[in-house]
Scaffold this active site. Structure first.
Site, PDB file in Angstrom:
ATOM      1  N   PHE A 151      16.387  15.863  38.122  1.00 14.38           N
ATOM      2  CA  PHE A 151      16.043  16.172  36.734  1.00 14.38           C
ATOM      3  C   PHE A 151      16.066  17.678  36.562  1.00 14.38           C
ATOM      4  O   PHE A 151      15.406  18.408  37.308  1.00 14.38           O
ATOM      5  CB  PHE A 151      14.659  15.629  36.342  1.00 14.38           C
ATOM      6  CG  PHE A 151      14.366  15.853  34.886  1.00 14.38           C
ATOM      7  CD1 PHE A 151      14.905  15.016  33.921  1.00 14.38           C
ATOM      8  CD2 PHE A 151      13.594  16.926  34.469  1.00 14.38           C
ATOM      9  CE1 PHE A 151      14.665  15.239  32.564  1.00 14.38           C
ATOM     10  CE2 PHE A 151      13.355  17.155  33.116  1.00 14.38           C
ATOM     11  CZ  PHE A 151      13.892  16.311  32.169  1.00 14.38           C
ATOM     12  N   ASP A 236      16.371  24.389  42.055  1.00 16.03           N
ATOM     13  CA  ASP A 236      15.558  24.201  40.854  1.00 16.03           C
ATOM     14  C   ASP A 236      14.114  24.000  41.315  1.00 16.03           C
ATOM     15  O   ASP A 236      13.743  22.916  41.772  1.00 16.03           O
ATOM     16  CB  ASP A 236      16.076  22.984  40.076  1.00 16.03           C
ATOM     17  CG  ASP A 236      15.231  22.680  38.839  1.00 16.03           C
ATOM     18  OD1 ASP A 236      14.095  23.201  38.737  1.00 16.03           O
ATOM     19  OD2 ASP A 236      15.694  21.903  37.987  1.00 16.03           O
ATOM     20  N   LYS A 265       7.320  25.730  34.415  1.00 17.07           N
ATOM     21  CA  LYS A 265       6.040  25.007  34.525  1.00 17.07           C
ATOM     22  C   LYS A 265       4.832  25.861  34.919  1.00 17.07           C
ATOM     23  O   LYS A 265       4.176  26.440  34.066  1.00 17.07           O
ATOM     24  CB  LYS A 265       6.225  23.837  35.488  1.00 17.07           C
ATOM     25  CG  LYS A 265       7.137  22.746  34.883  1.00 17.07           C
ATOM     26  CD  LYS A 265       7.037  21.482  35.657  1.00 17.07           C
ATOM     27  CE  LYS A 265       7.915  20.363  35.137  1.00 17.07           C
ATOM     28  NZ  LYS A 265       7.375  19.658  33.977  1.00 17.07           N
TER      29      LYS A 265
HETATM   30  C1  PLP Z   1      12.809  20.140  38.398  1.00 11.08           C
HETATM   31  C2  PLP Z   1      12.770  20.330  36.919  1.00 11.08           C
HETATM   32  N1  PLP Z   1      13.714  21.090  36.326  1.00 11.08           N
HETATM   33  C3  PLP Z   1      13.716  21.302  35.009  1.00 11.08           C
HETATM   34  C4  PLP Z   1      12.765  20.739  34.189  1.00 11.08           C
HETATM   35  C5  PLP Z   1      12.816  20.983  32.711  1.00 11.08           C
HETATM   36  O1  PLP Z   1      11.801  21.849  32.347  1.00 11.08           O
HETATM   37  P1  PLP Z   1      11.429  22.027  30.796  1.00 11.08           P
HETATM   38  O2  PLP Z   1      10.880  20.724  30.324  1.00 11.08           O
HETATM   39  O3  PLP Z   1      10.423  23.146  30.801  1.00 11.08           O
HETATM   40  O4  PLP Z   1      12.679  22.404  30.090  1.00 11.08           O
HETATM   41  C6  PLP Z   1      11.768  19.941  34.752  1.00 11.08           C
HETATM   42  C7  PLP Z   1      10.756  19.302  33.893  1.00 11.08           C
HETATM   43  O5  PLP Z   1      10.132  18.335  34.239  1.00 11.08           O
HETATM   44  C8  PLP Z   1      11.777  19.734  36.153  1.00 11.08           C
HETATM   45  O6  PLP Z   1      10.857  18.970  36.734  1.00 11.08           O
END
Ligand code: PLP
Length: 416
Positions: A151, A236, A265
């Site tokens: 994700f 990520d 986050k």
């Molecule tokens: C690993 C990862 N990358 C990206 C995101 C996306 O972040 P945002 O919701 O702040 O755009 C998330 C959100 O859960 C995530 O867990």
């Protein structure tokens, strides 16, 4: 002629039920929030507008690292908002400069770009990777390999990178140039690399996919593959970063550094901020004007980031995340050992998951926990996730485990 509604709805009592009903009439239907309207928080506790108290093991989806109402964060934000909130990247601000410096000092990175969310940080990472290959290295490599069950966020490139078809539904055509291979396996990854490959993008632990910890050596293996093929490695760390797994960044458990890392986050403790951290070489992919964000790295969000990093350091919250994560996983393991429906306890630091079998209604377990005053989230197809604030204590972990045990028992009883 513009269309307007005649009058706003009559002001009713601002009870939880009334507010929740109003919200569902005016929010776009992509969200399906539980009918809880929170008014304030303190530490790991939240109170609804009706005054009902909940123990927060969701932390705004792994965001509120310092919990709620943290006095240092509140004080810092109040002071910063009096001094300066925002000027844009046409000029500079001191907290912004200092947050760049702090992230450079804490990580492999030489340079940092700020946006406002995880998706934006990933968007920047994907753009700089392609642009670096094309314009700096002069190679026509554009393909990004990411993994199934990953994700990476909801912008178009981020969903294209995300290896879960449910997030693609209705949005085709996606951004071209993304391929997905199974997470955790090096052979499939090696086989997917070709002359057009630009970068590999992975989460060091898959969060939304179900708190999936890859086999030892996986990240190292990815680094070796990238080095052998002259391609970039992007981690990520939007969910795993900023102390949650017990290190500043999850890649540090494996002693392997990427070329690009994304954060969001936990970094702002709830104030929106995203960061793309990059080596000196790869940073050259962003020439002046190549990318930008109006709000990125503004003084208020940067002050939030600096305060979160300061408090994590001062209060030893990484060690705490490690120790309390072990306590939580031991409790979850005890459930696995005694409950038929509980299959596996996993995670690192305070990012934990309990895999639950199809025989158990997982959403009902989360709802039962909520009814008993504990907030949890689901991750992936079959996992209950635990991502509490990093400031919790042992008693909070034990209480959460007690409530979870009761909730599992209550849901088991409902099965005919
Ligand atoms: C690993 C990862 N990358 C990206 C995101 C996306 O972040 P945002 O919701 O702040 O755009 C998330 C959100 O859960 C995530 O867990």
């Amino acid at each position: 002629m513009s269309h307007t509604h005649a009058a706003p709805p009559p002001a009713g009592p601002d009870t939880n039920a009334a507010l929740a009903e109003r919200a569902l009439k005016v929010m776009t239907p992509n969200y399906r929030p539980a009918p809880l309207v929170f008014a304030r928080g303190e530490g790991p506790w939240l109170w609804t507008v009706d005054g009902d108290r909940y123990l927060d093991f969701a932390a705004g989806i792994a965001v509120c690292a310092l919990g709620h109402g943290h006095p240092d964060l509140a004080r810092a934000l109040a002071a910063q908002s009096r001094d300066l909130i925002h000027v844009s990247n046409l000029w500079m601000n001191q907290p912004g400069i200092e947050l760049h410096e702090r992230l450079v000092a804490l990580s492999f990175a030489d340079r940092v770009y700020f946006g406002n969310s995880g998706a934006e940080a990933n968007e920047a990472a994907l753009k700089i990777a392609r642009r670096y290959m094309r314009l700096v290295r002069g190679e026509d490599r554009f393909e990004i390999i990411s993994t199934t069950h990953s994700f990476h966020g909801r912008t178009w490139a981020a969903i294209s990178a995300t290896g879960q078809p449910k997030y693609h539904e209705g949005f085709a055509p996606l951004v071209p140039g993304f391929v997905h291979v199974p997470y955790g396996g090096l052979e499939a990854m090696a086989a997917a690399i070709g002359p057009q490959t630009c970068a590999i993008l992975v989460e060091p632990i898959q969060g939304e996919g179900g708190v999936i910890v890859p086999p030892a050596g996986y990240l190292q293996g990815l680094r070796s593959l990238c080095d052998a093929h002259g391609i970039l490695l992007i981690f990520d760390e939007v969910q795993t970063g900023v102390g949650r797994t017990g290190e500043w960044f999850a890649y540090q458990h494996e002693g392997v550094a990427p070329d690009i890392m994304t954060l969001a986050k936990g970094l702002g403790g709830g104030v929106p901020i995203g960061a793309m951290c990059v080596t000196e070489a790869v940073s050259q992919g962003f020439a002046p004007g190549a990318h930008a964000s109006t709000f990125g790295g503004n003084a208020l969000a940067s002050r939030a980031g600096l305060t979160v990093l300061d408090v994590i350091e001062r209060d030893g919250l990484r060690a705490r995340a490690q120790a309390l994560g072990e306590r939580l996983r031991a409790g979850l393991q005890a459930l696995v050992d005694t409950h038929e429906g509980c299959l596996e306890a996993r995670g690192r630091g305070l990012l934990c998951g309990l895999q639950v079998s199809d025989a158990v209604d997982r959403a009902a377990v989360v709802a039962a926990a909520r009814d008993r005053g504990l907030l949890l989230t689901l991750a992936g197809a079959d996992v209950i996730r635990f991502a509490p604030p990093l400031i919790i204590g042992e008693a909070h972990v034990d209480l959460a485990l007690d409530i979870l045990r009761d909730s599992l028992a209550a849901v088991a009883k409902e099965v005919p």
